[in-house]
Design a protein around this motif. Sequence first.
Motif, PDB file in Angstrom:
ATOM      1  N   LEU A  71     -16.344   3.814   1.317  1.00 46.24           N
ATOM      2  CA  LEU A  71     -16.098   5.102   1.953  1.00 46.24           C
ATOM      3  C   LEU A  71     -14.767   5.706   1.521  1.00 46.24           C
ATOM      4  N   SER A  72     -13.760   4.858   1.323  1.00 49.82           N
ATOM      5  CA  SER A  72     -12.450   5.350   0.901  1.00 49.82           C
ATOM      6  C   SER A  72     -12.565   6.093  -0.424  1.00 49.82           C
ATOM      7  N   LYS A  73     -13.360   5.535  -1.331  1.00 49.70           N
ATOM      8  CA  LYS A  73     -13.576   6.171  -2.621  1.00 49.70           C
ATOM      9  C   LYS A  73     -14.343   7.481  -2.468  1.00 49.70           C
ATOM     10  N   GLU A  74     -15.370   7.453  -1.576  1.00 49.58           N
ATOM     11  CA  GLU A  74     -16.179   8.655  -1.359  1.00 49.58           C
ATOM     12  C   GLU A  74     -15.345   9.771  -0.722  1.00 49.58           C
ATOM     13  N   ALA A  75     -14.448   9.395   0.221  1.00 50.30           N
ATOM     14  CA  ALA A  75     -13.601  10.389   0.875  1.00 50.30           C
ATOM     15  C   ALA A  75     -12.640  11.031  -0.115  1.00 50.30           C
ATOM     16  N   ALA A  91     -13.157  11.402  -3.196  1.00 47.86           N
ATOM     17  CA  ALA A  91     -13.939  12.246  -4.096  1.00 47.86           C
ATOM     18  C   ALA A  91     -14.445  13.503  -3.388  1.00 47.86           C
ATOM     19  N   GLY A  92     -14.174  13.590  -2.069  1.00 51.18           N
ATOM     20  CA  GLY A  92     -14.570  14.780  -1.314  1.00 51.18           C
ATOM     21  C   GLY A  92     -16.021  14.793  -0.885  1.00 51.18           C
ATOM     22  N   LYS A  93     -16.669  13.646  -0.826  1.00 45.21           N
ATOM     23  CA  LYS A  93     -18.077  13.603  -0.413  1.00 45.21           C
ATOM     24  C   LYS A  93     -18.204  14.036   1.041  1.00 45.21           C
ATOM     25  N   LYS A  94     -19.173  14.884   1.312  1.00 46.58           N
ATOM     26  CA  LYS A  94     -19.396  15.424   2.652  1.00 46.58           C
ATOM     27  C   LYS A  94     -19.704  14.313   3.658  1.00 46.58           C
TER      28      LYS A  94
END
Length: 358
Positions: free
Chosen positions: A147-151, A153-156
């Motif tokens: 999730l840290s990586k997704e956040a 990257a700006g993932k909704k």
Amino acid sequence: MSLKIGIVGLPNVGKSTLFNALTRKKVDISNYPFCTIEPNVGIVEVPDERLQKLAAFSHSKKTVPAVVEFVDIAGLVKGAAEGEGLGNKFLSHIKEVNAIAEVVRVFEDSDIIHVSGASDPMADIEVLEYELILKDLETIQKRLESLSKEAKAGKKGAEEELVHLRKKAEELKTGHFLYSNVLENIRIEESLQLLTEKTIIYVLNASEKQVQEKWEPDQKLKNRIKPAPHAIISAKVESELADLSDEERAEYLKSLGVETSGLDQLIRVSYRTLGLITFFTTGEDETRAWTIPQGSKAPRAGRAIHSDFEEKFIRADIINWEKLLESGSWTKAKELGQMKTEGKEYVVKDGDVIEFKI
């Protein structure tokens, strides 16, 4: 729907004895085409006298009860979450169940050595639930890393989930189960299948004498297992009951001063706790009991039979099982106005007999 309950417990608490008693209760598995039967799964009939009365009323060629799947999980020991013994295998099996039945030994027997040397229900519960908490912390931590990586990257939705799971992790570190927590009602962690969010049912394994004397847990233990429900069962008694005829079972239970077996009590507690009800279909070919969530509307009930009954639902003829028997026939029930034709908004009640129209 299939009700699946995982049986967990420390070694020598009676878990295997209870499961072996379950597997000796014969159910015709051919009636359940979607059941995958493994060596560690026992299929048990849900006791329901209404089913037999409806089958006799319809002169049915076949009677099919609702069933519960009990999954025997390898004996849990301290360190399971780190892979001790069969820890990881145990914890992967338990993810698939609807509820966790924690078998806790409350009987004394010097011939059956307790894993920690002495029977201590409170300590046993602490070990069991500590391992579940540790496993969930491991699951959450893995998700947080991605999730840290997704956040970044700006993932909704990633940031929202990140904040939510961090709060859950902190709460777990206090040693509390998530089912008793007051956190945001965001079900974004459903895909994680967290063990501590499973419904817990405590199975207090007592001796035959304790059952006969109507033993109850002391206040300290009662306070510890709140708010979860509990059932007092003697695995030894259940094992003996499994080998008896119906007449012999009734006589044995009478000698103990109880009306129903501990297993029947456990099934009823499970249904009540999980918010499940039963409806019936009946006719000359077959009378069958179906399990659905309480509050289900008629089309959702139809799904228990086949997806077509939900997707192509038009209406349903519905009558309470007792009213049908009192009427004496389907025709008479209609004449008396006991049978109602209902649409998509009808909320199915426990004990309804339904004929779907698609």
